[in-house]
Design an enzyme around this catalytic site. Structure first.
Site, PDB file in Angstrom:
ATOM      1  N   ASN A 151       0.454  -1.177   0.351  1.00  0.00           N
ATOM      2  CA  ASN A 151       0.236  -0.112   0.478  1.00  0.00           C
ATOM      3  C   ASN A 151       1.022   1.491   0.260  1.00  0.00           C
ATOM      4  O   ASN A 151       0.454   2.324   0.414  1.00  0.00           O
ATOM      5  CB  ASN A 151      -0.908   0.262   1.053  1.00  0.00           C
ATOM      6  CG  ASN A 151      -1.989   0.552   1.138  1.00  0.00           C
ATOM      7  OD1 ASN A 151      -2.461   1.135  -0.266  1.00  0.00           O
ATOM      8  ND2 ASN A 151      -3.248   0.765   2.108  1.00  0.00           N
ATOM      9  N   CYS A 152       1.704   1.087  -1.070  1.00  0.00           N
ATOM     10  CA  CYS A 152       2.862   2.078  -0.630  1.00  0.00           C
ATOM     11  C   CYS A 152       2.571   3.302  -1.651  1.00  0.00           C
ATOM     12  O   CYS A 152       2.712   4.223  -1.993  1.00  0.00           O
ATOM     13  CB  CYS A 152       4.260   1.617  -0.739  1.00  0.00           C
ATOM     14  SG  CYS A 152       5.015   1.345  -2.467  1.00  0.00           S
TER      15      CYS A 152
END
Lengths: 106, 137, 116, 108
Positions: A104-105
């Site tokens: 989830n960068c």
């Protein structure tokens, strides 16, 4: 009641290899979810994706893209996926599929 | 005489302090850019560059303190600075949110740095000129 | 506006290539046009038959297989570097275009970026 | 010793910022992509390779004075030495000008 393997504080399996369909049902139940064939199709897709690419789709957008690529536009859109897996679909679906939390960068 | 129009830069640093020259070169560039009237809309730390945002770096007192010098520069000019979350977590650079999420014993990010995703870098690419400072190794 | 992300480090011994791949995935996630170039020792990313489980690392070739699915537009490799590292056509994963990374090739990209 | 703005190119297609000596594989990659409308700026360790890069480049080459001075390439008088060749030495303010003039910047 089956014994689920260790999960982290967000409910993700510590070891993706310890996953079984029964464990998926239990993780889903813990999140107030009953798995329909439509859910299973996505879960199976994620298992296959992980098997082939050795990672979870890194973000929700890429999860949607990957579903679209594999199952077509009807299912590869965020509305359909949000109906099945509430909240952040990539996160919820990976949790049920026993995959690591998306980085989830994005 | 060359005609130089005012620019908006995003400075990306991928080299770590005390193992590469990148934080120093980048800071001298940033100071000169601001002095010339250009704008720096954000600083993005990626890879080993995230160490610049550590609050726990202690160089000897007679050496430049790059994390502090960067913090002071950013605060003075109110420039937002972001460390990539994926790079940061792998290298032990943690903010209070990630500390809670992963149930860790401490957090160690230095103000005004923040942790965010690569989306910040993608956005920078659409609205500013990106200049990268890598390790020379 | 295509961004070319260049990977010129061999896999497993260093992480910068993986961070380059993350950059490409991020651009793709936001529907920004991007491509990957494997240059120098970076061409070793493309070899078939990688089995890095003994290193506790994931196969970069497997990870790379997701690039097309996510919308990364092309995978390019330096033909000369492939030759230097003994990468015959049948030893390279599918979907790679061999090129010479010279001035003419590079001019086609609005941005050229390394991860580190 | 620093160049005035007038000595900088009027237009730069790609500004190549090189911070590695010619022995680094990436320096060779950089040299292979240079075009006449480009400019090379040598910073950090790359200043040590100024004569070689200047000989190979089809375009203007500059070097950061602070990096050259640090590495003993500039005499006390401010004049360049054999190790710098004829490569002009510039300050960070000129690095900013070069980057502002460039349509594209590649950091190698």
């Amino acid at each position: 009641m089956i014994n689920t393997p260790t999960r982290n504080n967000e409910g993700f399996l510590e070891d993706a290899h310890s996953w079984t369909p029964q464990i998926a049902e239990q993780i889903a139940a813990d999140n107030g979810l009953e798995l329909s064939p439509a859910h299973w199709e996505i879960v199976q897709f994620l298992r296959d994706f992980y098997q082939q690419h050795a990672m979870s789709p890194p973000s929700n957008r890429l999860f949607v893209k990957a579903v679209k690529e594999a199952l077509g536009e009807d299912k590869g859109n965020s509305i359909y996926l949000m109906q099945l897996f509430s909240g952040t679909p990539a996160k919820s679906a990976c949790r049920v599929a026993g995959l690591p939390r998306p980085t989830n960068c994005l | 005489m060359a005609d130089i129009s005012l620019q908006t830069y995003t400075v990306v640093i991928t080299g770590a302090p005390y193992s590469s020259q990148a934080p120093q070169t980048a800071l001298d560039f940033a100071r000169a850019a601001v002095a010339a009237g250009h704008q720096i809309d954000r600083v993005f730390l990626y890879g080993d560059g995230v160490h610049i945002a550590s609050a726990l770096i202690c160089p000897p007192s007679d050496e430049p303190h790059w994390p502090r010098l960067w913090s002071e520069f950013l605060a003075e000019h109110q420039i937002p600075a972001v460390a990539c979350v994926a790079s940061a977590l792998r290298r032990g650079l943690i903010d209070s949110g990630e500390q809670q999420r992963y149930e860790l014993s401490a957090h160690n990010i230095r103000a005004p740095f923040e942790i965010a995703g690569l989306g910040e870098w993608v956005e920078a690419g659409t609205c500013s000129k990106i200049i990268y400072f890598h390790s020379g190794a | 506006m295509t961004t070319l992300i260049v990977i010129d480090q061999a896999p497993y011994g260093s992480w910068s290539g993986r961070e380059g791949l993350d950059m490409a995935f991020s651009l793709a996630a936001f529907d920004q046009s991007c491509a990957l170039l494997f240059n120098g020792a970076g061409v070793n990313w493309l070899r078939t038959g990688q089995q890095p489980d003994g290193l506790g690392q994931k196969s970069v070739a497997q990870n790379l297989g997701a690039a097309a699915i996510f919308g990364v537009e092309a995978l390019y490799a330096d033909a000369q570097a492939c030759q230097r590292y003994g990468l015959a056509n049948d030893a390279i994963i599918a979907g790679v275009t061999l090129i010479a990374p010279d001035q003419t090739f590079m001019t086609g990209f609005e941005k050229v970026t390394f991860a580190g | 010793m620093n160049q005035s703005v007038a000595d900088l190119p009027a237009h730069i297609h790609t500004l190549h910022i090189l911070n590695k000596t010619v022995e680094h594989p990436r320096a060779a990659q950089c040299l292979a992509t240079l075009a006449t409308a480009d400019t090379v700026l040598l910073i950090e360790n790359a200043v040590l390779s100024a004569p070689e890069v200047a000989a190979a480049a089809p375009c203007p080459v500059f070097m950061l004075a602070a990096d050259a001075r640090a590495r003993g390439l500039i005499a006390k008088s401010g004049a360049g030495t054999e190790a710098t060749g004829a490569t002009p030495q510039i300050g960070y303010e000129h690095m900013v000008q070069l980057s502002a003039l460039a349509t594209r910047i590649i950091s190698w």
